[in-house]
Every structure is written in C-alpha cells, then in structure tokens.
Design a protein around this motif. Structure first.
Motif, PDB file in Angstrom:
ATOM      1  N   LEU A 162       0.826  -1.205   0.000  1.00 39.91           N
ATOM      2  CA  LEU A 162       0.000   0.000   0.000  1.00 39.91           C
ATOM      3  C   LEU A 162       0.860   1.255   0.000  1.00 39.91           C
ATOM      4  O   LEU A 162       0.665   2.165  -0.812  1.00 39.91           O
ATOM      5  CB  LEU A 162      -0.924  -0.004   1.225  1.00 39.91           C
ATOM      6  N   LEU A 163       1.836   1.320   0.891  1.00 39.73           N
ATOM      7  CA  LEU A 163       2.669   2.523   1.004  1.00 39.73           C
ATOM      8  C   LEU A 163       3.591   2.696  -0.200  1.00 39.73           C
ATOM      9  O   LEU A 163       3.744   3.799  -0.718  1.00 39.73           O
ATOM     10  CB  LEU A 163       3.488   2.455   2.294  1.00 39.73           C
ATOM     11  N   ALA A 164       4.208   1.599  -0.649  1.00 43.54           N
ATOM     12  CA  ALA A 164       5.148   1.692  -1.775  1.00 43.54           C
ATOM     13  C   ALA A 164       4.447   1.990  -3.086  1.00 43.54           C
ATOM     14  O   ALA A 164       5.061   2.513  -4.021  1.00 43.54           O
ATOM     15  CB  ALA A 164       5.952   0.390  -1.892  1.00 43.54           C
ATOM     16  N   SER A 165       3.153   1.656  -3.170  1.00 46.42           N
ATOM     17  CA  SER A 165       2.392   1.961  -4.388  1.00 46.42           C
ATOM     18  C   SER A 165       2.078   3.449  -4.503  1.00 46.42           C
ATOM     19  O   SER A 165       1.688   3.920  -5.568  1.00 46.42           O
ATOM     20  CB  SER A 165       1.074   1.168  -4.402  1.00 46.42           C
ATOM     21  N   HIS A 166       2.227   4.177  -3.395  1.00 50.34           N
ATOM     22  CA  HIS A 166       1.919   5.613  -3.387  1.00 50.34           C
ATOM     23  C   HIS A 166       3.041   6.371  -2.672  1.00 50.34           C
ATOM     24  O   HIS A 166       2.835   6.934  -1.594  1.00 50.34           O
ATOM     25  CB  HIS A 166       0.596   5.875  -2.674  1.00 50.34           C
ATOM     26  N   PRO A 167       4.254   6.393  -3.223  1.00 49.16           N
ATOM     27  CA  PRO A 167       5.373   7.059  -2.548  1.00 49.16           C
ATOM     28  C   PRO A 167       5.050   8.523  -2.223  1.00 49.16           C
ATOM     29  O   PRO A 167       4.523   9.252  -3.064  1.00 49.16           O
ATOM     30  CB  PRO A 167       6.509   6.960  -3.572  1.00 49.16           C
ATOM     31  N   GLY A 168       5.369   8.920  -0.994  1.00 47.54           N
ATOM     32  CA  GLY A 168       5.157  10.299  -0.592  1.00 47.54           C
ATOM     33  C   GLY A 168       3.780  10.584  -0.008  1.00 47.54           C
ATOM     34  O   GLY A 168       3.595  11.588   0.678  1.00 47.54           O
ATOM     35  N   ARG A 169       2.815   9.714  -0.271  1.00 42.40           N
ATOM     36  CA  ARG A 169       1.463   9.940   0.251  1.00 42.40           C
ATOM     37  C   ARG A 169       1.377   9.472   1.703  1.00 42.40           C
ATOM     38  O   ARG A 169       1.858   8.390   2.032  1.00 42.40           O
ATOM     39  CB  ARG A 169       0.431   9.203  -0.586  1.00 42.40           C
ATOM     40  N   ILE A 170       0.750  10.291   2.548  1.00 44.61           N
ATOM     41  CA  ILE A 170       0.599   9.940   3.960  1.00 44.61           C
ATOM     42  C   ILE A 170      -0.700   9.155   4.149  1.00 44.61           C
ATOM     43  O   ILE A 170      -1.768   9.571   3.694  1.00 44.61           O
ATOM     44  CB  ILE A 170       0.570  11.202   4.838  1.00 44.61           C
ATOM     45  N   PHE A 171      -0.600   8.009   4.806  1.00 53.51           N
ATOM     46  CA  PHE A 171      -1.770   7.202   5.145  1.00 53.51           C
ATOM     47  C   PHE A 171      -1.948   7.210   6.659  1.00 53.51           C
ATOM     48  O   PHE A 171      -1.002   6.949   7.405  1.00 53.51           O
ATOM     49  CB  PHE A 171      -1.596   5.751   4.674  1.00 53.51           C
ATOM     50  N   VAL A 211       5.054  10.301  10.009  1.00 51.24           N
ATOM     51  CA  VAL A 211       4.701  11.721   9.928  1.00 51.24           C
ATOM     52  C   VAL A 211       3.909  12.016  11.197  1.00 51.24           C
ATOM     53  O   VAL A 211       2.741  11.631  11.324  1.00 51.24           O
ATOM     54  CB  VAL A 211       3.863  12.024   8.676  1.00 51.24           C
ATOM     55  N   ARG A 212       4.552  12.648  12.128  1.00 52.27           N
ATOM     56  CA  ARG A 212       4.007  12.803  13.476  1.00 52.27           C
ATOM     57  C   ARG A 212       2.608  13.418  13.455  1.00 52.27           C
ATOM     58  O   ARG A 212       2.371  14.457  12.823  1.00 52.27           O
ATOM     59  CB  ARG A 212       4.943  13.673  14.317  1.00 52.27           C
ATOM     60  N   GLY A 213       1.690  12.763  14.134  1.00 50.91           N
ATOM     61  CA  GLY A 213       0.318  13.266  14.236  1.00 50.91           C
ATOM     62  C   GLY A 213      -0.554  12.933  13.045  1.00 50.91           C
ATOM     63  O   GLY A 213      -1.765  13.197  13.076  1.00 50.91           O
ATOM     64  N   LEU A 214       0.032  12.372  11.979  1.00 54.22           N
ATOM     65  CA  LEU A 214      -0.731  12.073  10.774  1.00 54.22           C
ATOM     66  C   LEU A 214      -0.758  10.593  10.422  1.00 54.22           C
ATOM     67  O   LEU A 214      -1.812  10.015  10.201  1.00 54.22           O
ATOM     68  CB  LEU A 214      -0.192  12.876   9.589  1.00 54.22           C
ATOM     69  N   GLY A 215       0.422   9.971  10.344  1.00 55.20           N
ATOM     70  CA  GLY A 215       0.452   8.563   9.968  1.00 55.20           C
ATOM     71  C   GLY A 215       1.793   8.166   9.408  1.00 55.20           C
ATOM     72  O   GLY A 215       2.847   8.595   9.905  1.00 55.20           O
ATOM     73  N   TYR A 216       1.765   7.371   8.341  1.00 51.82           N
ATOM     74  CA  TYR A 216       2.991   6.830   7.769  1.00 51.82           C
ATOM     75  C   TYR A 216       3.012   7.036   6.254  1.00 51.82           C
ATOM     76  O   TYR A 216       1.968   7.178   5.612  1.00 51.82           O
ATOM     77  CB  TYR A 216       3.084   5.322   8.053  1.00 51.82           C
ATOM     78  N   ARG A 217       4.234   7.036   5.699  1.00 49.99           N
ATOM     79  CA  ARG A 217       4.381   7.118   4.256  1.00 49.99           C
ATOM     80  C   ARG A 217       5.655   6.431   3.839  1.00 49.99           C
ATOM     81  O   ARG A 217       6.600   6.268   4.635  1.00 49.99           O
ATOM     82  CB  ARG A 217       4.402   8.574   3.781  1.00 49.99           C
ATOM     83  N   PHE A 218       5.679   6.037   2.564  1.00 54.78           N
ATOM     84  CA  PHE A 218       6.898   5.520   1.953  1.00 54.78           C
ATOM     85  C   PHE A 218       7.617   6.720   1.368  1.00 54.78           C
ATOM     86  O   PHE A 218       6.996   7.539   0.678  1.00 54.78           O
ATOM     87  CB  PHE A 218       6.567   4.496   0.872  1.00 54.78           C
ATOM     88  N   PRO A 219       8.922   6.866   1.611  1.00 55.85           N
ATOM     89  CA  PRO A 219       9.622   8.075   1.116  1.00 55.85           C
ATOM     90  C   PRO A 219       9.579   8.161  -0.401  1.00 55.85           C
ATOM     91  O   PRO A 219       9.753   7.157  -1.099  1.00 55.85           O
ATOM     92  CB  PRO A 219      11.049   7.890   1.631  1.00 55.85           C
ATOM     93  N   SER A 220       9.314   9.349  -0.910  1.00 55.06           N
ATOM     94  CA  SER A 220       9.310   9.562  -2.361  1.00 55.06           C
ATOM     95  C   SER A 220      10.746   9.721  -2.827  1.00 55.06           C
ATOM     96  O   SER A 220      11.641  10.056  -2.058  1.00 55.06           O
ATOM     97  CB  SER A 220       8.489  10.799  -2.712  1.00 55.06           C
ATOM     98  N   ALA A 221      10.939   9.485  -4.121  1.00 53.55           N
ATOM     99  CA  ALA A 221      12.288   9.556  -4.677  1.00 53.55           C
ATOM    100  C   ALA A 221      12.821  10.971  -4.597  1.00 53.55           C
ATOM    101  O   ALA A 221      12.095  11.937  -4.691  1.00 53.55           O
ATOM    102  CB  ALA A 221      12.252   9.078  -6.119  1.00 53.55           C
TER     103      ALA A 221
END
Length: 221
Positions: A162-171, A211-221
């Motif tokens: 899920l995270l790697a399919s959307h790099p940079g997006r916070i879930f 991402v403090r207070g928001l969730g997690y993300r996969f780092p974007s390039a």
C-alpha cells in the motif's frame, strides 16, 4: 489490496476468497448486489469480482457495476458469469466493467487478471518497484533487500504494498487498516505501529517514515 467478491454460490465464493487470502489479499464477501452496495459505501476497495447473476436479479451484477460508476467509484471490476455470448460480454463492458471471465474458470487466471487490472489502475510498473536497497516484485509478491529475500507475513507485505504503491502519500492508521485488513479484522489500537516496526526491522529503518500526528508514508524519490 482489499477485494470484494460478490457471488451468491457459497462454494465458489468461499473457494475464491480463500485462494485470494492465501495470496496475501484482504477479502470481503457479499452474496447479493444489495449487500455489496452497502459494503462499497463503507470501505475503500482496490478491485471487485462480481458475478452477473445474483439473488437480486439475473442481471444484478451489471446493475451493481452501473451503480458503482454512477457513484463515481472507478475501482476496477472483473465480472464472472456462466454466460459466454458475445452480447453479454459487450453488455458487461458497456456498463463499466473492466474485464470479463466465464465460468468455469481457473483460480490462477482470476488472480492473473486481477493483478493486470491493478497494474493498469495504479499505473505501477509491470514487473517490480525499486527504491534504494529495496525491491518489490508486484507479480510474485516477493520483497528483497540487497538481493536477499525478506520473509514478510501477509499483512506486512500488504502494508508495504500500500505505502510503496503511493510514494510520498501519507496514510493514517485508519486508512491502512481499512485497505489492508478485511471485514474479519478485530481492531487493535496499535496494530499498524506493530507492523511498521516489523517492516523497519526486516527492511531497514528508512523503509517507512513516520509523519508525526498524521500517519505513515513511503519516502518519495
């Protein structure tokens, strides 16, 4: 990915759902178009597998797909049916389905068609995703770090996919559980944190960002 299987034949539905769960897919089951509409309004899905003939009517599957499109839900749909006439296939595609498979079908072919639908909808690479030392093969659902295979559990892979399919997006945590776990999920407040911790341990600390207070993300390039 989270999938809904809409099929009134319990044996077919359970067999298909079990095979998808074995392939690390979260699956919700519906036996009618009405039940499917209620569920589709509550949860985000990555793909639908829909039988044409349901208890709601001989063409209820078509009507469910039409309803999805009217609700601006553009999730890919694979139709299943015993009808093999060209007119029926055309009718299914015209109401908004993305692919069509006649019964009896091979479970392996269902899986392959779903993977193809997801690749097109997500615009992900046909073969693999690579970022630094990490490589994820979308087709075989295998993960490696520096060429060494990482043994992930089904849900660990689901979170990573899920995270790697959307790099940079916070879930948010709720978004992650709604996409990776199915209707059988028993809520545990810190379950996402546990799985992220496991991913970092197996793949490296920089794999998933907090991402403090928001969730997690996969780092974007």
């Amino acid at each position: 990915m989270r999938t809904m299987v809409v099929e009134d034949e319990a044996c077919v539905r359970h067999t298909l759902a079990a095979s998808l769960r074995e392939a690390q897919v979260a699956v919700d089951e519906a036996e009618s178009a009405g039940q499917a509409r209620n569920m589709a309004g509550c949860y985000p899905y990555d793909v639908f597998v829909v039988d044409v003939r349901l208890p709601d009517g001989p063409s209820a599957g078509f009507e469910f797909v039409r309803w999805l499109r009217e609700q601006h839900i553009h999730t890919p749909v694979l139709l299943l049916t015993a009808r093999d006439a060209v007119e029926d296939r055309i009718a299914g595609l015209d109401v908004g389905a993305d692919d069509y498979l006649t019964k009896p079908f091979s479970i392996g072919e269902v899986h392959a068609r779903l993977r193809a639908l997801l690749r097109r909808s997500r615009q992900t690479p046909a073969i693999a995703f690579e970022s630094g030392r990490l490589r994820v093969d979308w087709n075989t659902r295998t993960v490696s770090v520096d060429g060494q295979r990482a043994n992930l559990t089904a849900k660990e892979y689901g979170v990573l996919e899920l995270l790697a399919s959307h790099p940079g997006r916070i879930f948010t945590r709720d978004e992650i559980t709604s996409r990776v776990w199915d209707e059988c999920f028993s809520a545990v407040t810190n379950i996402v944190d546990v799985y992220v911790k496991n991913l970092r341990r197996k793949l490296g600390d920089g794999t998933v960002e907090t991402v403090r207070g928001l969730g997690y993300r996969f780092p974007s390039a």
